[in-house]
Design a protein around this motif. Structure first.
Motif, PDB file in Angstrom:
ATOM      1  N   GLY A 238      -0.287   2.363  10.464  1.00 35.15           N
ATOM      2  CA  GLY A 238      -0.757   3.358   9.505  1.00 35.15           C
ATOM      3  C   GLY A 238      -0.020   3.278   8.183  1.00 35.15           C
ATOM      4  N   LEU A 239       1.306   3.054   8.240  1.00 30.69           N
ATOM      5  CA  LEU A 239       2.082   2.913   7.000  1.00 30.69           C
ATOM      6  C   LEU A 239       1.642   1.676   6.223  1.00 30.69           C
ATOM      7  N   THR A 240       1.363   0.575   6.933  1.00 26.06           N
ATOM      8  CA  THR A 240       0.908  -0.644   6.256  1.00 26.06           C
ATOM      9  C   THR A 240      -0.427  -0.417   5.567  1.00 26.06           C
ATOM     10  N   VAL A 241      -1.360   0.244   6.229  1.00 29.54           N
ATOM     11  CA  VAL A 241      -2.648   0.554   5.606  1.00 29.54           C
ATOM     12  C   VAL A 241      -2.445   1.404   4.354  1.00 29.54           C
ATOM     13  N   PHE A 242      -1.608   2.411   4.465  1.00 28.51           N
ATOM     14  CA  PHE A 242      -1.348   3.295   3.327  1.00 28.51           C
ATOM     15  C   PHE A 242      -0.765   2.512   2.154  1.00 28.51           C
ATOM     16  N   ARG A 243       0.238   1.664   2.411  1.00 27.49           N
ATOM     17  CA  ARG A 243       0.889   0.920   1.324  1.00 27.49           C
ATOM     18  C   ARG A 243      -0.065  -0.085   0.687  1.00 27.49           C
ATOM     19  N   ILE A 244      -0.929  -0.701   1.466  1.00 25.62           N
ATOM     20  CA  ILE A 244      -1.881  -1.654   0.893  1.00 25.62           C
ATOM     21  C   ILE A 244      -2.817  -0.944  -0.079  1.00 25.62           C
ATOM     22  N   VAL A 245      -3.372   0.184   0.341  1.00 25.70           N
ATOM     23  CA  VAL A 245      -4.257   0.933  -0.550  1.00 25.70           C
ATOM     24  C   VAL A 245      -3.483   1.427  -1.769  1.00 25.70           C
ATOM     25  N   GLN A 246      -2.296   1.920  -1.561  1.00 20.79           N
ATOM     26  CA  GLN A 246      -1.476   2.427  -2.665  1.00 20.79           C
ATOM     27  C   GLN A 246      -1.215   1.340  -3.700  1.00 20.79           C
ATOM     28  N   GLU A 247      -0.807   0.162  -3.234  1.00 23.31           N
ATOM     29  CA  GLU A 247      -0.499  -0.930  -4.160  1.00 23.31           C
ATOM     30  C   GLU A 247      -1.756  -1.443  -4.851  1.00 23.31           C
ATOM     31  N   ALA A 248      -2.865  -1.558  -4.108  1.00 21.92           N
ATOM     32  CA  ALA A 248      -4.098  -2.066  -4.713  1.00 21.92           C
ATOM     33  C   ALA A 248      -4.612  -1.121  -5.799  1.00 21.92           C
ATOM     34  N   LEU A 249      -4.590   0.189  -5.545  1.00 22.81           N
ATOM     35  CA  LEU A 249      -5.043   1.141  -6.564  1.00 22.81           C
ATOM     36  C   LEU A 249      -4.082   1.186  -7.747  1.00 22.81           C
ATOM     37  N   THR A 250      -2.788   1.008  -7.477  1.00 23.75           N
ATOM     38  CA  THR A 250      -1.828   0.952  -8.583  1.00 23.75           C
ATOM     39  C   THR A 250      -2.116  -0.239  -9.484  1.00 23.75           C
ATOM     40  N   ASN A 251      -2.399  -1.402  -8.881  1.00 25.85           N
ATOM     41  CA  ASN A 251      -2.733  -2.577  -9.680  1.00 25.85           C
ATOM     42  C   ASN A 251      -4.023  -2.360 -10.469  1.00 25.85           C
ATOM     43  N   THR A 252      -4.986  -1.664  -9.884  1.00 27.83           N
ATOM     44  CA  THR A 252      -6.223  -1.374 -10.613  1.00 27.83           C
ATOM     45  C   THR A 252      -5.940  -0.521 -11.838  1.00 27.83           C
ATOM     46  N   ARG A 253      -5.114   0.507 -11.679  1.00 30.64           N
ATOM     47  CA  ARG A 253      -4.800   1.379 -12.825  1.00 30.64           C
ATOM     48  C   ARG A 253      -4.001   0.630 -13.889  1.00 30.64           C
ATOM     49  N   LYS A 254      -3.149  -0.296 -13.457  1.00 28.22           N
ATOM     50  CA  LYS A 254      -2.298  -1.010 -14.416  1.00 28.22           C
ATOM     51  C   LYS A 254      -3.064  -2.088 -15.166  1.00 28.22           C
ATOM     52  N   HIS A 255      -3.930  -2.814 -14.464  1.00 26.73           N
ATOM     53  CA  HIS A 255      -4.525  -4.012 -15.042  1.00 26.73           C
ATOM     54  C   HIS A 255      -6.016  -3.885 -15.366  1.00 26.73           C
ATOM     55  N   ALA A 256      -6.671  -2.854 -14.860  1.00 27.41           N
ATOM     56  CA  ALA A 256      -8.114  -2.738 -15.091  1.00 27.41           C
ATOM     57  C   ALA A 256      -8.427  -1.310 -15.521  1.00 27.41           C
ATOM     58  N   VAL A 257      -8.186  -1.034 -16.778  1.00 26.57           N
ATOM     59  CA  VAL A 257      -8.401   0.306 -17.304  1.00 26.57           C
ATOM     60  C   VAL A 257      -9.876   0.668 -17.224  1.00 26.57           C
ATOM     61  N   GLN A 258     -10.181   1.908 -16.819  1.00 24.49           N
ATOM     62  CA  GLN A 258     -11.540   2.442 -16.714  1.00 24.49           C
ATOM     63  C   GLN A 258     -12.387   1.693 -15.688  1.00 24.49           C
ATOM     64  N   ALA A 259     -11.733   0.971 -14.790  1.00 19.95           N
ATOM     65  CA  ALA A 259     -12.485   0.308 -13.732  1.00 19.95           C
ATOM     66  C   ALA A 259     -12.838   1.313 -12.641  1.00 19.95           C
ATOM     67  N   ARG A 260     -13.857   0.965 -11.870  1.00 23.08           N
ATOM     68  CA  ARG A 260     -14.192   1.775 -10.702  1.00 23.08           C
ATOM     69  C   ARG A 260     -13.689   1.051  -9.467  1.00 23.08           C
ATOM     70  N   ALA A 261     -13.027   1.786  -8.588  1.00 25.27           N
ATOM     71  CA  ALA A 261     -12.464   1.211  -7.368  1.00 25.27           C
ATOM     72  C   ALA A 261     -13.174   1.784  -6.151  1.00 25.27           C
ATOM     73  N   GLU A 262     -13.186   1.004  -5.096  1.00 26.11           N
ATOM     74  CA  GLU A 262     -13.804   1.427  -3.844  1.00 26.11           C
ATOM     75  C   GLU A 262     -12.860   1.077  -2.696  1.00 26.11           C
ATOM     76  N   VAL A 263     -12.530   2.085  -1.882  1.00 27.78           N
ATOM     77  CA  VAL A 263     -11.657   1.914  -0.722  1.00 27.78           C
ATOM     78  C   VAL A 263     -12.504   2.083   0.528  1.00 27.78           C
ATOM     79  N   ARG A 264     -12.418   1.123   1.442  1.00 29.97           N
ATOM     80  CA  ARG A 264     -13.173   1.207   2.693  1.00 29.97           C
ATOM     81  C   ARG A 264     -12.230   0.944   3.858  1.00 29.97           C
ATOM     82  N   LEU A 265     -12.181   1.896   4.754  1.00 27.63           N
ATOM     83  CA  LEU A 265     -11.357   1.795   5.958  1.00 27.63           C
ATOM     84  C   LEU A 265     -12.276   1.737   7.166  1.00 27.63           C
ATOM     85  N   THR A 266     -12.112   0.692   7.992  1.00 26.36           N
ATOM     86  CA  THR A 266     -13.007   0.484   9.129  1.00 26.36           C
ATOM     87  C   THR A 266     -12.195   0.419  10.411  1.00 26.36           C
TER      88      THR A 266
END
Length: 394
Positions: A284-312
């Motif tokens: 669970g911690l690994t899943v959380f950190r992956i999403v956290q880091e991916a969304l952080t990179n989106t905010r840093k490098h892709a301004v005004q981008a739309r992100a989609e998170v899918r957990l299966t």
């Protein structure tokens, strides 16, 4: 106090060894020897007991103990006209100790002295001869080989122990570095964006500025709490714990990460497929950190981008995917052109620890995709917040 206890334990073991060797020597002498008279029998028995009593000093003075055992061993030979044991238990222990705790030159000298000495005075002759010397040489070589082999084995065990300790320290450093990177990168980026939004809306929209400042305060408080948990790991054993530590985040906390991303200006969707179930805490911690880091990179490098998170959730594994459309011009291009960084390295290390797989690469139509597959059975109850099965979208 601990040193005194250890000394008592060793003294007890040495005493048991001395008693056992003395008993074995006396039994062997009584069975294999026929003393010429009562006085010689008593002298021989006392010599055997004395040689056993010298053994507790074998670690600190191995050569001296061996010399004492060899000298005292002549008495039973002189007292027994017939055949007596060539290599007694005391001699084996003393020679083995020399091989264990002495320099090679001392070991060689001990071998040369041990070959003739056990046969001196045997059968009424002063100088040893015959097959007895050959048997003594073979026995001495075997005992010394055992001591040398034990030393080598202990050195290998110690080297492996040091290697494992160094590896554990390196693994812990990498884990702390991953945690610090994820915490700092996510929360500092969120705080920066919230502060910028509050400044931009302070004049014409005070309510929006106030909400941004509240989010900024909460993100800072959460960052401090998570960093304090890491520091508590480094200070483990130095200070008494003040209460129970806060639980680590998991897959059930993804709603919060998504909400923070939205508040920071990133339009983020969140979808959960499959029957939701508790996950092991580390997964669970690994899943959380992956999403956290991916969304952080989106905010840093892709301004005004739309992100989609899918957990299966699948029967034996869980997959998580974060993708963005790369909107935002030059920064989006930079995001797509730099697929490697400390954050992605940390993701790969986390996933590899669980035997999973990670994909992180730019998309053909623009944007970036991070997808992880993690083996995961059901975790203990209460580790993650469960819910109804099926699909839900936020």
């Amino acid at each position: 106090m601990a040193k005194d206890t250890a000394r008592l334990v060793w003294t007890r073991n040495d005493a048991l060894l001395a008693i056992g060797v003395a008993a074995g020597e006396l039994v062997g002498f009584s069975v294999g020897g026929r003393p010429a008279g009562p006085l010689l029998a008593v002298s021989a028995a006392l010599a055997l007991v004395a040689s056993a009593l010298a053994l507790p000093a074998r670690r600190r003075h191995p050569a001296a103990v061996l010399a004492a055992v060899l000298t005292l061993g002549v008495v039973p030979n002189l007292a027994t006209p017939g055949v007596s044991p060539h290599f007694g238990l005391a001699l084996v222990v003393a020679l083995y100790s020399v091989a264990r705790f002495s320099r090679p030159a001392v070991v060689a000298a001990a071998f040369l002295a041990t070959v003739p000495m056990p046969s001196v005075g045997q059968g009424g002759t002063l100088l040893p001869s015959g097959w007895g010397v050959v048997a003594n040489a073979a026995a001495a070589a075997l005992v010394i080989a055992g001591g040398v082999a034990t030393n080598r084995w202990q050195r290998e065990v110690e080297a492996n122990r040091v290697l494992l300790a160094d590896r554990a320290v390196a693994d812990e450093r990498r884990r702390i570095a991953r945690e610090l990177h994820d915490i700092v990168a996510h929360h500092i980026t969120t705080m920066q964006l919230m502060a910028g939004g509050a400044r931009a809306n302070l004049a014409h929209d005070p309510e929006t500025a106030r909400e941004a400042l509240v989010t900024l305060e909460g993100s800072g408080r959460l960052a401090l709490r998570e960093m304090r948990q890491l520091l508590d790991v480094l200070r483990a054993g130095e200070e008494p714990e003040q209460g129970l530590p806060a639980p680590q985040p998991g897959a059930a906390d993804l709603d919060r990460i998504v909400a923070e991303a939205r508040q920071a200006g990133t339009d983020t969707g969140f979808t959960v497929d499959g029957p939701v179930r508790p996950l092991p805490p580390t997964v669970g911690l690994t899943v959380f950190r992956i999403v956290q880091e991916a969304l952080t990179n989106t905010r840093k490098h892709a301004v005004q981008a739309r992100a989609e998170v899918r957990l299966t959730y699948r029967p034996d594994e869980v997959t998580v995917e974060v993708r963005d459309d790369g909107a935002g011009g030059p920064q989006a291009e930079q995001h797509s052109a730099t697929p490697c960084g400390y954050g992605l390295i940390g993701m790969r290390e986390r996933v590899a620890l669980h035997g999973g797989s990670l994909e992180a690469a730019p998309l053909r139509d623009g944007g970036f995709r991070v997808a992880a597959r993690l083996p995961a059975g059901s975790g203990p109850a209460g580790d993650e917040r469960g819910g109804e099965g099926g699909e839900r979208e936020l």
